[in-house]
Design a protein around this motif. Structure first.
Motif, PDB file in Angstrom:
ATOM      1  N   UNK A  69      24.410  35.779 103.806  1.00  0.00           N
ATOM      2  CA  UNK A  69      26.059  35.528 103.700  1.00  0.00           C
ATOM      3  C   UNK A  69      26.319  37.225 104.012  1.00  0.00           C
ATOM      4  N   UNK A  70      27.684  37.205 104.641  1.00  0.00           N
ATOM      5  CA  UNK A  70      28.243  38.458 105.180  1.00  0.00           C
ATOM      6  C   UNK A  70      28.213  39.281 103.863  1.00  0.00           C
ATOM      7  N   UNK A  71      28.260  38.881 102.619  1.00  0.00           N
ATOM      8  CA  UNK A  71      28.414  39.958 101.382  1.00  0.00           C
ATOM      9  C   UNK A  71      26.919  40.165 100.812  1.00  0.00           C
ATOM     10  N   UNK A  72      25.960  39.874 101.390  1.00  0.00           N
ATOM     11  CA  UNK A  72      24.766  40.209 100.881  1.00  0.00           C
ATOM     12  C   UNK A  72      24.045  41.540 101.039  1.00  0.00           C
ATOM     13  N   UNK A  73      23.763  42.375 100.383  1.00  0.00           N
ATOM     14  CA  UNK A  73      23.190  43.601 100.529  1.00  0.00           C
ATOM     15  C   UNK A  73      22.331  44.061  99.508  1.00  0.00           C
ATOM     16  N   UNK A  74      21.409  45.140  99.486  1.00  0.00           N
ATOM     17  CA  UNK A  74      20.759  45.629  98.704  1.00  0.00           C
ATOM     18  C   UNK A  74      21.368  47.124  98.455  1.00  0.00           C
ATOM     19  N   UNK A  75      21.616  47.784  97.383  1.00  0.00           N
ATOM     20  CA  UNK A  75      21.771  49.084  97.296  1.00  0.00           C
ATOM     21  C   UNK A  75      20.767  49.624  96.344  1.00  0.00           C
ATOM     22  N   UNK A  76      19.884  50.652  97.010  1.00  0.00           N
ATOM     23  CA  UNK A  76      18.486  50.724  96.573  1.00  0.00           C
ATOM     24  C   UNK A  76      18.811  52.545  96.068  1.00  0.00           C
ATOM     25  N   UNK A 129      32.100  48.140  96.284  1.00  0.00           N
ATOM     26  CA  UNK A 129      32.820  47.137  96.598  1.00  0.00           C
ATOM     27  C   UNK A 129      32.050  45.923  97.017  1.00  0.00           C
ATOM     28  N   UNK A 130      32.086  44.802  96.355  1.00  0.00           N
ATOM     29  CA  UNK A 130      30.905  43.949  96.711  1.00  0.00           C
ATOM     30  C   UNK A 130      31.750  42.874  97.788  1.00  0.00           C
ATOM     31  N   UNK A 131      32.829  43.205  98.076  1.00  0.00           N
ATOM     32  CA  UNK A 131      33.505  42.325  99.267  1.00  0.00           C
ATOM     33  C   UNK A 131      33.210  43.079 100.639  1.00  0.00           C
ATOM     34  N   UNK A 132      32.856  44.301 100.759  1.00  0.00           N
ATOM     35  CA  UNK A 132      32.397  44.989 102.029  1.00  0.00           C
ATOM     36  C   UNK A 132      31.101  45.675 102.029  1.00  0.00           C
ATOM     37  N   UNK A 133      30.273  44.921 102.637  1.00  0.00           N
ATOM     38  CA  UNK A 133      28.911  45.180 102.603  1.00  0.00           C
ATOM     39  C   UNK A 133      28.505  46.410 103.405  1.00  0.00           C
ATOM     40  N   UNK A 134      29.707  46.973 104.177  1.00  0.00           N
ATOM     41  CA  UNK A 134      29.361  48.197 105.078  1.00  0.00           C
ATOM     42  C   UNK A 134      29.764  49.547 104.443  1.00  0.00           C
ATOM     43  N   UNK A 135      30.560  49.287 103.101  1.00  0.00           N
ATOM     44  CA  UNK A 135      31.062  50.640 102.421  1.00  0.00           C
ATOM     45  C   UNK A 135      30.066  51.289 101.793  1.00  0.00           C
ATOM     46  N   UNK A 136      30.208  52.413 101.470  1.00  0.00           N
ATOM     47  CA  UNK A 136      29.206  53.347 100.633  1.00  0.00           C
ATOM     48  C   UNK A 136      29.706  53.179  99.381  1.00  0.00           C
ATOM     49  N   UNK A 158      41.111  41.746 102.140  1.00  0.00           N
ATOM     50  CA  UNK A 158      40.640  42.879 102.519  1.00  0.00           C
ATOM     51  C   UNK A 158      41.079  44.418 102.339  1.00  0.00           C
ATOM     52  N   UNK A 159      41.567  44.316 101.024  1.00  0.00           N
ATOM     53  CA  UNK A 159      41.878  45.486 100.277  1.00  0.00           C
ATOM     54  C   UNK A 159      41.092  46.799 100.309  1.00  0.00           C
ATOM     55  N   UNK A 160      41.517  47.837 100.402  1.00  0.00           N
ATOM     56  CA  UNK A 160      40.640  49.025 100.307  1.00  0.00           C
ATOM     57  C   UNK A 160      40.394  49.441  98.833  1.00  0.00           C
ATOM     58  N   UNK A 161      39.483  48.679  98.198  1.00  0.00           N
ATOM     59  CA  UNK A 161      39.387  48.680  96.962  1.00  0.00           C
ATOM     60  C   UNK A 161      38.929  50.103  96.430  1.00  0.00           C
ATOM     61  N   UNK A 162      38.093  50.800  97.051  1.00  0.00           N
ATOM     62  CA  UNK A 162      37.396  52.079  96.604  1.00  0.00           C
ATOM     63  C   UNK A 162      38.613  53.013  96.641  1.00  0.00           C
ATOM     64  N   UNK A 163      39.532  53.037  97.379  1.00  0.00           N
ATOM     65  CA  UNK A 163      40.693  53.941  97.571  1.00  0.00           C
ATOM     66  C   UNK A 163      41.516  53.453  96.061  1.00  0.00           C
ATOM     67  N   UNK A 164      41.575  52.312  95.796  1.00  0.00           N
ATOM     68  CA  UNK A 164      42.340  52.118  94.491  1.00  0.00           C
ATOM     69  C   UNK A 164      41.409  52.851  93.342  1.00  0.00           C
ATOM     70  N   UNK A 165      40.238  52.644  93.460  1.00  0.00           N
ATOM     71  CA  UNK A 165      39.216  53.106  92.387  1.00  0.00           C
ATOM     72  C   UNK A 165      39.373  54.797  92.541  1.00  0.00           C
ATOM     73  N   UNK A 166      39.613  55.337  93.531  1.00  0.00           N
ATOM     74  CA  UNK A 166      39.954  56.847  93.467  1.00  0.00           C
ATOM     75  C   UNK A 166      41.091  57.172  92.702  1.00  0.00           C
ATOM     76  N   UNK A 167      42.254  56.206  92.996  1.00  0.00           N
ATOM     77  CA  UNK A 167      43.628  56.481  92.261  1.00  0.00           C
ATOM     78  C   UNK A 167      43.219  56.620  90.851  1.00  0.00           C
TER      79      UNK A 167
END
Length: 745
Positions: free
Chosen positions: A226-233, A357-364, A423-432
Motif C-alpha cells: 500500500x502507498x501508506x506502508x512504511x517503517x520508521x526505525x 503523518x500516517x497519510x504521507x509515507x515520504x514525510x519525515x 492531502x492536508x499538511x498535517x505536520x504544519x498543523x502539528x507545529x501550530x
C-alpha cells in the motif's frame, strides 16, 4: 513499558512528597469526606458548571439503582484467569488455525473470535520475505517487515465510509528479543557486534505503518505494498522542532545546526492528534547510549549508562561498511574539540514525543521538544473545546517520577480537524499546536485537589517546595541563562523536582473521556515505597536539589498509599477547563491479586477472582456515545500465580466511590470484568476499536510460545495453543463477536 526491560534504577532524588504519602493522608480523611472529590474541590468546579468525578455529598458506598440503570451495561461473563499458550476470549469457539478463520468467523454460533494479524516479520511490501520458523533476518528483510514487540497503536481512516473495514494503522515496536530474532543462529553474536546484526536490530525498533483491510469473511490482513506502508526505525532521519531545535544542546557531528537527528527508539505507548497524526513516545531510550566521561546533570538524571549499552550497537563502530557514524553515535563520550565533532549531544536528541503523518509515507517524523524530555510512556490529547488551548498529558514511566501536561499557545480551531484521506499538511498543523506552549508537572494534594506547576525559565521556585532555591527563577536555579527555554526542556525532570511535583508510582498509559474531560492514568507499580514518615533516599546525590539527583526510595503519600506497591492503581482527575492549572483527583481502582485478598488494607477495591489484576499498564476510554463509554485496562506482569496478563472492562458512569478511597469498591466491583487473557509470558498492550465497535484490536508482546505456526500464515487463530515449541512472535490480535455485533455490549 514492558516489564522485561524496566530500568530498575531510581533516578529521582528529589525530596518532593511522593504520591503514596499524599494518598495515604487522603485516605485517612475518609471519615470527613467521601466520593470522587472533596468539598473544596467540588466547590472549585461548581463555579465552572462541571460535574465532578463522583458525588462527594453522598455517603452511601453503593451506586443507586437509578445510576446503574442509566449506565450502559457490559454483556459478557467475566473470564476466569488463564495460564496457557493462547489468547482466551469469552465463549471462543474451537477452531484450528487460519483455515477456520478463512472459512468465515461467522461460522461460530456464540461468543467471540480472536485472530492474529501482522505479527513480527510480516512483509509490508514486495521487498519483504515470507515468514518461516527458520527465517534468517537481514537488515533489508527487517526494514521491509513488521517490527518487533508491538506496543501502542492507533487507527486512521482512509475514507469515512470504510473506516471500520479499511484504515491505516500505526504501531510501535518497543524493543527486541535477541533470542527470538537470532534463533536460527543460536543467539546474537558477542561484542564487537557484526554491523549487519546491529542494523537488523535497529530496523526492528521504531514504528510500523500499514494499511489494514477486512475481507468478506471478516478476516483482517495487511494490504501489502500500500502507498501508506512504511517503517520508521532507529535509523530514520527525523526533524527536531520546538524550543530545543537549533540550540547548542543538540549540535552533533551529524547535524551542526541542531535541527535533525536519526531514529526514534524504545517507543512504548502512543498518542494521536485531532488533526490526524500519530504520536510515538520515546521511553527506555537512555539504555541504547553510553557516556563514559563529560557527563552533564541530565545524563545522570535520565540514566545514560556508562561502560556498555543494552545491545552493544556502538561496538559495530569502525566496521568497513559503517556509514555516517551510524554506530559510533551510540557512544556519547566526547572525543572531539567541540560538540560539532562528536556525539556527546546525541542522547539530547532523544526523549521526546515524535509526530508522524500516517497519510504521507515520504514525510519525515518530527520530534516535538516543547512537550518535555524524559522517558515518555505516551501522550494523550485532552478534551477539545473550540477557542480553548489544545492539551496533552504524558507520564514519565519510572518509579517516583512525574505526570506532565502541555498546554498550547494556539487555541483549537475545528477547521484543523482531520479529514480522512485528505492531502492536508498535517505536520504544519502539528507545529501550530505543539511547538509553542507551556509545560507543567502535577502536584497532588491530600485533600483531593491538585495543581499544575509551570516549567518556564522565569517561573519562580515556590517556597512550598521546600527548596533552598525558593524565590529564584527556574533558569537560575538550574544554572541556565535567563530565558533559556531549551535548557528547561533538556532538564525537564530537574525542573519538576525543584517545583515540588509529586513523585508517582510509575505513571504509564493515560486516556480521556472526551465528553466529561476526565483523565485516567495507570500507575503501574512501585516496589520502592517506604512507610509513612521514613526519609527518602536518593541516587546521584544526597538531595533532590542537586543537579541530576533522583529519588531512590520515597515514602507513601495520599495518591500512592501502599508500601511496596506491587500491583498499582488507576488514578483519575478532572479540570475546570483544558488550560486550567487546577484539578481534582481520585483513585478509580487499586490493583490486587488473590494472594493479597485477605489484606483489606491492601485490596482496597475489594477485587475478586473475576477481576484480580496487577501492574495495570495499557488504558483506553472507548467512547460509546450519549456520555457513556467503556474503560479498558490492560496489564503487564509477564504472568502471575492467578492469571496471565489480561484485558479488563468497566463502565465508569454511575459508579460512586465507597469509603475505601477508590471508585471501584466492595459494593460495585462486579462491574469490573475480565474480558480477555493473553498467552503465557506476554504483556497485553495497545488497544483501539473500529468506529462501529465491532472489532477490538490489542497487542500481545513478548509471548513465550505463541502464536501457532500455521504453515507460515500471518493470520492464524489466536486462541489455539501450539502443539510444540514455536519461535514466538509479538502480534496484533483482533477480537470480534461471532455474530458481528458490537464488542462487550
Amino acid at each position: 513499558m514492558s516489564e522485561e526491560i524496566e530500568d530498575h534504577r531510581l533516578l529521582n532524588a528529589s525530596e518532593n512528597e511522593p504520591f503514596s504519602s499524599v494518598l495515604e493522608r487522603r485516605v485517612s480523611r475518609r471519615s470527613i469526606m467521601r466520593g470522587g472529590l472533596n468539598v473544596a474541590a467540588v466547590s472549585m468546579l461548581a463555579g465552572f458548571g462541571l460535574t465532578a468525578c463522583s458525588d462527594d455529598d453522598n455517603d452511601n458506598v453503593s451506586s443507586s439503582d437509578g445510576d446503574r440503570a442509566a449506565a450502559m451495561m457490559l454483556a459478557f461473563e467475566a473470564l476466569e484467569g488463564s495460564q496457557q499458550d493462547a489468547v482466551v476470549v469469552p465463549g471462543a469457539s474451537s477452531s484450528q488455525g487460519s483455515a477456520a478463520l478463512t472459512a468465515g468467523a461467522a461460522a461460530a454460533t456464540s461468543g467471540y473470535t480472536a485472530q492474529v494479524v501482522m505479527p513480527w516479520g510480516t512483509p509490508i511490501n514486495n521487498n519483504g520475505q515470507a515468514w518461516n520458523q527458520n527465517l534468517a533476518f537481514t537488515p533489508e528483510i527487517q526494514a521491509n517487515s513488521v517490527g518487533m514487540h508491538h506496543d501502542g497503536m492507533h487507527n486512521f481512516p482512509i475514507s469515512d465510509d470504510t473506516a471500520s473495514s479499511n484504515f491505516i494503522m500505526a504501531l510501535n515496536n518497543e524493543y527486541i528479543d535477541q533470542g527470538a530474532l537470532w534463533a536460527p543462529q543460536g543467539g546474537p553474536t558477542a561484542s564487537p557486534r557484526p554491523a549487519d546484526e546491529s542494523r537488523t536490530e535497529i530496523n526492528a525498533h521504531g514504528v510500523t505503518v500499514v494499511e489494514m483491510r477486512r475481507n468478506e469473511n471478516r478476516v483482517w490482513d495487511v494490504v501489502r505494498s500500500s502507498q501508506y506502508n512504511r517503517r520508521v526505525t532507529s535509523a530514520t532521519p527525523c526533524d527536531l522542532a520546538g524550543p530545543v531545535a537549533g540550540s547548542d544542546y543538540v549540535v552533533t557531528a551529524y547535524d551542526n545546526t541542531g535541527t535533525s537527528t536519526r531514529g526514534t527508539n524504545n517507543n512504548c505507548a502512543n498518542g494521536f492528534t485531532p488533526w490526524g497524526t500519530y504520536l510515538t513516545c520515546e521511553e527506555n531510550w537512555p539504555n541504547v547510549f553510553r557516556k563514559d566521561s563529560g557527563r552533564a546533570a541530565d545524563d545522570n538524571r535520565l540514566g545514560i549508562p556508562t561502560g556498555s549499552t543494552r545491545y552493544g550497537w556502538e561496538t559495530s563502530a569502525g566496521d568497513a561498511t559503517e556509514s555516517a557514524d551510524e554506530f559510533a553515535r551510540f557512544n556519547a563520550t566526547p572525543t572531539g574539540e567541540t560538540a560539532a565533532e562528536d556525539y556527546r549531544n546525541e542522547p539530547r536528541t532523544f526523549g521526546y514525543i515524535v509526530e508522524i503523518d500516517p497519510y504521507n509515507a515520504t514525510s519525515r517524523p518530527v520530534k516535538r521538544t516543547a512537550l518535555g524530555r524524559f522517558r515518555h510512556e505516551g501522550c494523550w490529547p485532552g478534551k477539545l473545546v473550540e477557542g480553548e488551548p489544545v492539551v496533552f498529558y504524558s507520564g514519565h514511566d519510572s518509579r517516583n517520577e512525574y505526570i506532565y501536561k502541555f498546554v498550547s499557545d494556539a487555541v483549537w480551531n475545528p477547521a484543523d480537524a482531520n479529514t480522512a484521506g485528505a492531502t492536508t499538511d498535517r505536520l504544519a498543523i502539528g507545529a501550530k499546536y505543539m511547538d509553542a506552549g507551556t509545560l507543567y508537572a502535577a502536584r497532588f494534594n491530600a485533600d483531593g485537589s491538585g495543581e499544575w506547576l509551570e516549567l518556564e525559565p522565569d517561573t519562580i521556585v515556590p517556597a512550598t517546595a521546600g527548596s533552598r532555591y525558593a524565590g529564584m527563577t527556574l533558569a537560575s536555579a538550574l544554572g541556565l541563562e535567563a530565558g533559556d527555554r531549551a535548557g528547561i526542556i533538556i532538564h525537564t525532570c530537574d525542573a519538576a523536582d525543584l517545583m515540588g511535583a509529586t513523585p508517582m508510582d510509575r505513571p504509564e498509559w493515560g486516556t480521556v473521556d472526551p465528553v466529561s474531560g476526565e483523565v485516567y492514568m495507570t500507575l503501574t507499580n512501585n516496589s520502592d515505597r517506604l512507610p509513612e514518615g521514613q526519609s527518602p533516599t536518593f541516587s546521584n546525590g544526597s538531595s533532590i536539589e542537586e543537579p541530576g539527583s533522583a529519588y531512590d526510595e520515597a515514602p507513601v503519600n495520599a495518591a500512592n498509599p501502599r508500601v511496596n506497591n506491587n500491583d498499582g492503581q488507576v488514578i483519575r482527575w478532572v479540570e475546570p477547563s483544558p488550560g486550567d492549572t487546577r484539578f481534582s483527583w481520585d483513585i478509580f481502582v487499586f490493583g490486587a491479586l488473590g494472594t493479597d485478598s485477605e489484606a483489606d488494607d491492601y485490596n482496597r477495591s475489594s477485587l475478586t477472582a473475576q477481576n484480580y489484576f496487577s501492574s495495570c499498564d495499557g488504558l483506553w476510554y472507548d467512547d460509546r456515545g450519549d456520555g457513556q463509554g467503556i474503560l479498558w485496562i490492560e496489564t503487564d506482569t509477564g504472568g502471575t500465580s492467578v492469571t496471565n496478563d489480561q484485558v479488563l472492562a468497566v463502565v465508569p458512569q454511575g459508579l460512586q466511590k465507597g469509603n475505601n478511597a477508590s471508585v471501584i469498591n466492595s459494593e460495585n466491583q462486579a462491574q469490573l470484568k475480565r474480558f480477555a487473557v493473553g498467552p503465557n509470558g506476554c504483556e497485553v498492550t495497545g488497544i483501539f476499536a473500529t468506529p462501529d465497535k465491532t472489532a477490538l484490536f490489542i497487542n500481545i508482546q513478548h509471548p513465550s510460545n505463541w502464536p501457532i505456526d500455521d504453515s507460515g500464515s500471518n493470520t492464524p487463530d489466536a486462541t489455539v495453543e501450539p502443539s510444540g515449541n514455536v519461535r514466538p512472535r509479538a502480534s496484533t490480535v483482533v477480537i470480534q463477536k461471532a455474530d458481528g455485533g458490537q464488542i462487550a455490549v
